[in-house]
Write a protein that holds these residues in place. Sequence first.
Motif: not given
Length: 223
Positions: A3-14, A82-86, A105-108, A130-133
């Motif tokens: 789970i920790a590795v997955g979260s770290l990967t997601n962090w770098f991706s975002n 807060a929940t913030i997309g990529r 949402g993503d790409y705001c 907020l939705g995307a874009n």
Amino acid sequence: MGIAVGSLTNWFSNVKADFEIIFERDPAAKHWLEIVFCYPGFHALVLYRLAHWLYSCGIAFIPRLLSHIGRFLTGIEIHPGATIGRGIFIDHGMGVVIGETAIIGDYCLIYQNATLGGTGKESGKRHPTLGANVVVGAGAKVLGNITIGDRVRVGAGSIVLQDVPEDCTVVGIPGRIVSSRTGRGCPLEHAKLPDAEGRAIRSLVERLEQLEQQIQKLQNNKR
């Protein structure tokens, strides 16, 4: 461990998506070193994503401390809850406030001095979604537990207090829908917004001129 590795990967991706979107949306970005060292919006998002991960793990103090440090360094306040997309771009950034239960949402695209805040002391979901874009113009305030649809543009200085469907443009105080469109469009054209107040004033002036002409004709006929 997984789970920790997955979260770290997601962090770098975002973070990577936040980094790359700056080149797409800011013509002033010339070199990757500029973004790493000179873009406070990017710095704030990097700290937020770390704080949000810790917050999601149930850690109370350290995420808020990171948020406070981010505010001190960048002038941008993002609650770790807060929940913030990529692919988010906070342009200039000074004075931006994003509340605890806000969802983005993503790409705001969010400009300086914008607020995604609450309207009182109620508990639970109390900040906007907020939705995307979505584009939030400079100085705009989106307040309360409301939903802003995909590809909405909020004009600079507007105050939005009600839900807005997707593909609309909102301006004014309080915010009013002045146009709707289909298609994604260019998010950087946030300044090319309809002037609803200007149209209304011009319409009143034209009507007043017509009435004056009619009065003048009646006065001439009496003579």
